[in-house]
Motif scaffolding. Structure first.
Motif, PDB file in Angstrom:
ATOM      1  N   CYS A  67       1.214  -1.012  -0.094  1.00 22.58           N
ATOM      2  CA  CYS A  67       0.519  -0.372  -0.179  1.00 22.58           C
ATOM      3  C   CYS A  67       0.400   1.226  -0.015  1.00 22.58           C
ATOM      4  O   CYS A  67       0.063   1.942  -0.440  1.00 22.58           O
ATOM      5  CB  CYS A  67      -1.288  -0.142   1.119  1.00 22.58           C
ATOM      6  SG  CYS A  67      -2.495  -1.340   1.216  1.00 22.58           S
ATOM      7  N   CYS A 112       2.577   3.324  -3.019  1.00 20.04           N
ATOM      8  CA  CYS A 112       1.438   4.106  -4.103  1.00 20.04           C
ATOM      9  C   CYS A 112       1.088   4.678  -2.868  1.00 20.04           C
ATOM     10  O   CYS A 112       1.196   5.947  -3.256  1.00 20.04           O
ATOM     11  CB  CYS A 112       0.436   3.337  -4.484  1.00 20.04           C
ATOM     12  SG  CYS A 112       0.623   2.584  -5.792  1.00 20.04           S
ATOM     13  N   HIS A 113       0.773   4.753  -2.226  1.00 21.42           N
ATOM     14  CA  HIS A 113      -0.299   6.183  -0.752  1.00 21.42           C
ATOM     15  C   HIS A 113       0.972   6.583   0.269  1.00 21.42           C
ATOM     16  O   HIS A 113       1.443   5.448   1.166  1.00 21.42           O
ATOM     17  CB  HIS A 113      -0.975   5.106  -0.174  1.00 21.42           C
ATOM     18  CG  HIS A 113      -2.379   4.054  -1.343  1.00 21.42           C
ATOM     19  ND1 HIS A 113      -2.907   5.418  -1.740  1.00 21.42           N
ATOM     20  CD2 HIS A 113      -2.677   3.134  -1.738  1.00 21.42           C
ATOM     21  CE1 HIS A 113      -4.008   4.859  -2.454  1.00 21.42           C
ATOM     22  NE2 HIS A 113      -3.676   3.376  -2.479  1.00 21.42           N
ATOM     23  N   LYS A 114       2.269   7.512  -0.321  1.00 21.21           N
ATOM     24  CA  LYS A 114       3.295   7.477   0.696  1.00 21.21           C
ATOM     25  C   LYS A 114       2.530   8.279   1.910  1.00 21.21           C
ATOM     26  O   LYS A 114       3.362   8.186   2.719  1.00 21.21           O
ATOM     27  CB  LYS A 114       3.755   7.977  -0.348  1.00 21.21           C
ATOM     28  CG  LYS A 114       4.389   6.888  -1.232  1.00 21.21           C
ATOM     29  CD  LYS A 114       6.160   7.914  -1.921  1.00 21.21           C
ATOM     30  CE  LYS A 114       5.818   7.167  -3.164  1.00 21.21           C
ATOM     31  NZ  LYS A 114       5.557   5.709  -3.968  1.00 21.21           N
ATOM     32  N   ALA A 171      -0.100   8.044   3.948  1.00 21.60           N
ATOM     33  CA  ALA A 171      -0.329   7.472   4.931  1.00 21.60           C
ATOM     34  C   ALA A 171       0.340   7.598   6.605  1.00 21.60           C
ATOM     35  O   ALA A 171      -0.537   7.624   7.472  1.00 21.60           O
ATOM     36  CB  ALA A 171      -1.522   6.926   4.591  1.00 21.60           C
ATOM     37  N   CYS A 204      -4.022  -2.303   6.250  1.00 26.40           N
ATOM     38  CA  CYS A 204      -4.669  -1.702   6.050  1.00 26.40           C
ATOM     39  C   CYS A 204      -6.465  -2.240   5.142  1.00 26.40           C
ATOM     40  O   CYS A 204      -7.359  -0.966   4.831  1.00 26.40           O
ATOM     41  CB  CYS A 204      -4.014  -1.196   4.090  1.00 26.40           C
ATOM     42  SG  CYS A 204      -2.616  -0.511   4.635  1.00 26.40           S
ATOM     43  N   HIS A 215      -6.292   8.149   9.198  1.00 25.25           N
ATOM     44  CA  HIS A 215      -4.701   7.417   8.705  1.00 25.25           C
ATOM     45  C   HIS A 215      -3.841   7.245   9.977  1.00 25.25           C
ATOM     46  O   HIS A 215      -2.739   6.647  10.534  1.00 25.25           O
ATOM     47  CB  HIS A 215      -4.400   7.270   7.762  1.00 25.25           C
ATOM     48  CG  HIS A 215      -4.354   6.516   6.382  1.00 25.25           C
ATOM     49  ND1 HIS A 215      -5.346   7.482   5.647  1.00 25.25           N
ATOM     50  CD2 HIS A 215      -5.104   5.809   5.984  1.00 25.25           C
ATOM     51  CE1 HIS A 215      -6.020   6.643   4.882  1.00 25.25           C
ATOM     52  NE2 HIS A 215      -6.206   5.300   5.391  1.00 25.25           N
TER      53      HIS A 215
END
Length: 427
Positions: A100, A103-105, A107, A122, A174
């Protein structure tokens, strides 16, 4: 026909037969490489788009949901999954958190991460493929929070704070740079909705700061109007503001003292904690350390605690918090009382002469419940010296109540690994 030695492209060829064999070998290598390229092409992500959904109809059916994860929408299954084999569940190419995060740096770059985020869980909140809810949530925003946060601890009464209907009005999902996963500092958060001038009038002209709101009000719910907390500190309940504050006519002014002497005026027994070897009330000399744990006005928990013992302890002991809340295999087993957050079952709140503020010392605290082990156990006490650190052995030499890898909170695997820490095997 030439015979003898020839040099072609730096390779010595003895005769025409060797040359023919070499040409045949190169030809074989070429066709082998060509076959590999063709195989890779037909097994590429472009082909995987079709093949994955052909065998996984349950995933194909999710495409009709309102929100579809971008890789699935583009049929790029191999961004997350391996086509052949993996060490991870569901053939993931990486552990969930790493996957995760690729791509979702953003959070994870916060001071106070949400525990599922920190653990890489997640999929506790989010569906990996598609969802009818925003952000691929598994449930509606309000309901998903209660999968972990018990409703009975949030809804203490029928009087509800309006933002409770939408948790993210005040909290970040988050993580946050502010305690409690708040989306703003507490001192300014309340004034986002409540006009400061009106609040000052309602509090008889006192110049209130936002971080004091929770001293009297519950942020989520209450049995009383104005979200007032349940239990009142005696001077507050009697309207004796002058016991602690300087008065300017009817206007409440500053507190009489900024240190703990203010509290000791009415609670002299607490001063005894000064004489303990290990004392909580000596932590911040010059300030009123009592207010780190207690509220001077109203509380939902006796005796005027700011929150549950678990919440209060975790606010300082973050290493213990992370250990107790962790799902890591290294911290799999926790003491039942520690897991519930009943810190005061074993520890003294104000001070103790025993290490770790234990009530009766390491051995006696444990054997007060584990009575069988007071009579039968591995040697412990003054006559049992740990060869590693040359100190006396007690229960926590082998057990860690806050989290350990093996059954019974044993620090190492009990079948062999634990024993050989001290009993070395010579070969």
């Amino acid at each position: 026909m030439l015979r003898g030695k020839m040099k072609i492209l730096g390779v010595r060829i003895i005769d025409h037969r060797l040359w023919a064999m070499g040409r045949h070998l190169l030809s074989s290598i070429f066709y082998c490489l060509l076959s590999i390229c063709i195989f890779c092409f037909i097994s590429s992500s472009a082909q995987a788009k079709v093949n994955c959904l052909k065998c996984h109809p349950q995933v194909r059916n999710q495409l009709s949901r309102g929100n579809v994860h971008k890789p699935l929408r583009k049929r790029n299954c191999t961004i997350c999954h391996s086509t052949h084999a993996s060490d991870q569940p569901h053939l993931l190419v990486k552990p969930t958190k790493e996957l995760c995060l690729s791509c979702h740096k953003k959070a994870f770059k916060v001071k106070y991460p949400h525990m599922p985020v920190m653990e890489g869980d997640c999929d506790k909140c989010h569906a990996p493929h598609a969802s009818p809810y925003t952000a691929l949530l598994k449930k509606q925003e309000r309901e998903i929070c209660f999968d972990c946060h018990q409703k009975e601890k949030i809804f203490l009464g029928k009087k509800l704070h309006n933002p409770v209907k939408k948790c993210l009005s005040c909290h970040k999902a988050h993580g946050s740079n502010y305690p409690g996963l708040l989306n703003k500092p507490l001192k300014g958060l309340c004034f986002t909705c409540h006009q400061k001038t009106k609040i000052i009038v309602q509090h008889k002209g006192s110049a209130l700061k936002g971080n004091f709101c929770l001293s009297c009000h519950n942020a989520h719910s209450s049995k009383k109007s104005h979200l007032l907390r349940t239990y009142a500190h005696s001077p507050y309940a009697k309207g004796q503001c002058q016991s602690c504050h300087l008065m300017q006519g009817k206007k409440v002014g500053k507190v009489k003292s900024d240190n703990r002497l203010l509290c000791l005026t009415c609670h002299p027994q607490v001063e005894n904690a000064d004489h303990f070897i290990y004392s909580h009330i000596q932590l911040t000399p010059g300030s009123n350390v009592c207010l780190d744990c207690h509220t001077p006005h109203l509380s939902d928990i006796k005796p005027s605690l700011k929150g549950s013992p678990k919440q209060i302890c975790f606010s300082c002991h973050r290493d213990t918090k992370n250990r107790l809340l962790s799902n890591s295999p290294g911290f799999k087993y926790k003491h039942p009382e520690a897991k519930k957050g009943n810190c005061l079952v074993c520890h003294q709140g104000h001070g103790s002469n025993k290490l770790f503020l234990l009530k009766e010392g390491g051995i006696n605290t444990c054997t007060s419940c584990h009575k069988r082990h007071a009579r039968f156990t591995h040697p412990i006490g003054e006559k049992a010296i740990d060869p590693r650190c040359k100190t006396k052995m007690d229960c926590v030499t082998c057990h860690h109540p806050m989290g350990a890898k093996d059954i019974y909170n044993i620090i190492f695997d009990h079948r062999e690994e634990l024993c050989i820490q001290c009993h070395k095997i010579s070969t």
